[in-house]
Write an enzyme that holds these catalytic residues in place. Structure first.
Site, short mmCIF file in Angstrom:
data_model
loop_
_atom_site.label_atom_id
_atom_site.label_comp_id
_atom_site.label_asym_id
_atom_site.label_seq_id
_atom_site.Cartn_x
_atom_site.Cartn_y
_atom_site.Cartn_z
N LYS A 22 0.86 -1.21 0.00
CA LYS A 22 0.00 0.00 0.00
C LYS A 22 0.88 1.24 0.00
CE LYS A 22 -1.65 1.72 4.02
NZ LYS A 22 -1.39 3.16 4.22
N PRO A 122 1.32 16.45 11.01
CA PRO A 122 1.68 17.76 10.44
C PRO A 122 2.37 17.59 9.08
CG PRO A 122 3.19 17.18 12.20
CD PRO A 122 2.09 16.14 12.22
N ASP A 306 4.12 0.67 11.90
CA ASP A 306 2.89 0.06 11.36
C ASP A 306 2.70 -1.37 11.83
OD1 ASP A 306 3.26 1.72 8.13
OD2 ASP A 306 2.58 2.43 10.08
N ILE A 328 6.93 7.06 17.06
CA ILE A 328 6.66 7.78 15.81
C ILE A 328 5.37 8.59 15.87
CG2 ILE A 328 6.32 7.53 13.31
CD1 ILE A 328 9.15 6.79 14.22
C1 EPZ Z 1 4.04 7.00 6.12
O1 EPZ Z 1 3.25 8.02 6.71
C2 EPZ Z 1 3.13 5.79 6.01
N1 EPZ Z 1 2.00 6.09 5.13
C3 EPZ Z 1 2.62 5.41 7.39
O2 EPZ Z 1 1.83 4.24 7.24
C4 EPZ Z 1 3.81 5.09 8.28
O3 EPZ Z 1 3.36 4.80 9.59
C5 EPZ Z 1 4.76 6.29 8.31
O4 EPZ Z 1 5.15 6.66 6.98
C6 EPZ Z 1 6.02 6.01 9.11
O5 EPZ Z 1 6.67 4.92 8.56
C7 EPZ Z 1 2.18 6.00 3.79
O6 EPZ Z 1 3.26 5.72 3.31
C8 EPZ Z 1 0.98 6.27 2.94
P1 EPZ Z 1 6.05 10.35 8.34
P2 EPZ Z 1 3.83 9.53 6.77
O7 EPZ Z 1 5.95 11.60 7.59
O8 EPZ Z 1 4.59 9.83 5.54
C9 EPZ Z 1 6.16 13.57 11.78
C10 EPZ Z 1 0.00 2.82 7.59
O9 EPZ Z 1 -0.52 2.32 8.62
N2 EPZ Z 1 6.09 14.57 10.70
O10 EPZ Z 1 7.28 9.52 8.21
O11 EPZ Z 1 2.73 10.44 7.15
C11 EPZ Z 1 4.82 12.87 11.98
O12 EPZ Z 1 3.98 13.62 12.83
C12 EPZ Z 1 0.44 4.27 7.60
O13 EPZ Z 1 0.22 2.21 6.55
C13 EPZ Z 1 6.24 15.92 11.02
O14 EPZ Z 1 6.41 16.27 12.17
O15 EPZ Z 1 4.82 9.40 7.99
C14 EPZ Z 1 5.21 11.57 12.60
O16 EPZ Z 1 5.38 11.76 14.00
C15 EPZ Z 1 0.17 4.98 8.92
N3 EPZ Z 1 6.16 16.83 10.03
C16 EPZ Z 1 6.58 11.27 11.98
O17 EPZ Z 1 7.04 12.50 11.42
C17 EPZ Z 1 5.96 16.47 8.72
O18 EPZ Z 1 5.93 17.36 7.85
C18 EPZ Z 1 6.54 10.21 10.89
O19 EPZ Z 1 5.73 10.67 9.87
C19 EPZ Z 1 5.80 15.10 8.42
C20 EPZ Z 1 5.87 14.17 9.42
#
Ligand code: EPZ
Length: 420
Positions: A22, A122, A306, A328
């Site tokens: 996905k 965010p 995840d 995370i």
């Molecule tokens: C991706 O989400 C995945 N989704 C998530 O999978 C996964 O849990 C996550 O990466 C971490 O591996 C997809 O790929 C569609 P991040 P993403 O940006 O990109 C903070 C699932 O169950 N952050 O790496 O949103 C955020 O708050 C889903 O399949 C900021 O602070 O994850 C979080 O604490 C859930 N500012 C951390 O980084 C930003 O601009 C990780 O988020 C972006 C993120």
């Protein structure tokens, strides 16, 4: 609305063909917007989030056809640059269209994705990356308007956190440009490399460095290609946790074990026998799981957030006390209350979960509140005495291809019912 009903207590036995990822399909489908031609994407899972991405592609003007697990996307003509709030609300990760629509059209308008069940989510790192590239960003009343003013000539982007989505958007927004962009402290998840491989097949040069650095050589345009999405490592870990919790022996085919090598010792420590054959994995569990002392979710290659909820269910029926720290996301324990309803003994202290394993869970009516937490409840149903009903299955269908059919093929007594 649909629910899944499970009569627990049966061991799992059989073979499954693992679904496509996905979290790789979504950014690659978004990336097709950059292509002036036809992209053929194989191994796309039949899940609700992919359906949502297809709706956005069609809204933007793409022609999309599904043939079994292949999606054919003709993005020769892109007729609009805005993504309506309804789409953003339906799937928060629609934010990954930000970079590709901006790269193709030079402008994009979408509503702020807002938070979701697991956290505030965010996008400050996404937006700061676009600003580093030279795009202008106007945010007002929950809407974001990004524009290219002048040429995008490449830049150095340094991420304060290896955000997966921000890395993907930084790559997608720098592909159509007149220079080289280097992203420092980029995410290292396998899905990033899969996106890079797709873009390279379309005529761009994206190099994944060893120390979390990604380099993008900008091009004027991209041509179509044929691509096979990588297997879903989280779905693999979910079915491994199910086997570990319920017991039995399961062969998972079409898996890439190199995507989760760091997690295999955790399952072996819990008492599983693992035969890693590279593109297939045989997991055998002949005993009650042993507690896992110390699980900390981390960016790749650490333990994936995840997989936290499915593995917690394994810990809930283990011998001994397990500790899980969710580093995370700030509210990714929504499944705990429902597991406690089934007799689990779990205490939450902030981001730490203390799990005192119990010999068996008992059936209950529980509610899925997010994708991975919902899968954890289905696994709990496999282990519980009696008939468990997991409601709000639409959450689970976002990311798992027919989870009930897969588990039924492994001998689980499980069925999907329509609540109406
Ligand atoms: C991706 O989400 C995945 N989704 C998530 O999978 C996964 O849990 C996550 O990466 C971490 O591996 C997809 O790929 C569609 P991040 P993403 O940006 O990109 C903070 C699932 O169950 N952050 O790496 O949103 C955020 O708050 C889903 O399949 C900021 O602070 O994850 C979080 O604490 C859930 N500012 C951390 O980084 C930003 O601009 C990780 O988020 C972006 C993120």
């Amino acid at each position: 609305m649909e629910s899944i009903v499970i009569s627990g207590g049966r061991r799992l036995r059989g073979e499954i063909d693992l679904q496509g990822s996905k979290n790789s399909s979504l950014p690659i489908l978004a990336a097709t917007v950059l292509v002036r031609g036809v992209s053929v994407i194989h191994n796309c899972p039949d899940i609700r989030d992919v359906d949502a991405a297809v709706k956005i592609l069609r809204h933007l003007g793409c022609l999309v056809k599904r043939e079994n697990d292949t999606l054919i996307v003709d993005s020769t003509e892109i007729s609009c640059y805005n993504i309506p709030e309804t789409f953003m609300r339906e799937m928060r990760s629609s934010i990954v269209f930000l970079g590709s629509v901006l790269g193709r059209m030079g402008i994009v308008q979408l509503s702020s994705p807002g938070g979701c069940e697991i956290g505030l989510r965010p996008i400050d790192l996404h937006l700061s990356s676009l600003r580093s590239l030279g795009y202008t960003i106007d945010e007002a009343h929950g809407s974001i308007l990004c524009r290219r003013v002048g040429d995008i000539s490449g830049s150095v982007i340094s991420l304060s956190f290896p955000s997966v989505g921000a890395t993907e958007n930084a790559i997608l927004a720098s592909v159509i440009s007149k220079g080289r962009t280097v992203i420092l402290n980029a995410a290292r998840e396998p899905e990033i490399k899969d996106l890079a491989d797709f873009l390279c097949s379309c005529g761009c040069r994206v190099e994944i460095g060893s120390q979390g650095t990604v380099a993008v050589e900008g091009v004027d345009s991209l041509h179509g290609c044929e691509h096979w999405v990588i297997p879903d490592r989280i779905a693999a870990l979910t079915y491994m946790a199910a086997t570990a919790a319920a017991g039995g022996e399961v062969l998972i085919r079409n898996v890439d074990t190199s995507a989760f090598l760091s997690v295999l010792p955790l399952f072996e420590g819990a008492g599983c026998e693992i035969k890693d054959k590279g593109n297939s994995l045989l997991i055998t569990m002949r005993r009650r799981p042993i507690a896992v002392r110390d699980i900390r979710t981390m960016p790749y290659p650490g333990f994936p957030t995840d997989a936290q909820a499915p593995v917690m269910t394994m810990c809930a029926v283990a011998e001994g006390t397990s500790v899980i720290v969710e580093n995370i996301f700030e509210s990714r324990f929504k499944h705990v209350g429902e597991l406690i309803r089934m007799g689990a003994e779990i205490k939450i202290e902030g981001r730490l979960a203390l799990i005192d394993g119990v010999k068996e869970l008992y059936a209950a009516r529980v509610q899925a509140q997010d994708l991975r937490g919902g899968a954890a409840l289905v696994i709990a149903g496999l282990c519980a005495v009696g008939e468990t009903r997991v409601e709000n299955v639409r959450h689970i269908d976002r990311g798992y291809e027919r989870i009930d059919s897969v588990l039924q093929s492994l001998g689980a007594e499980i069925r999907r019912i329509n609540d109406e």
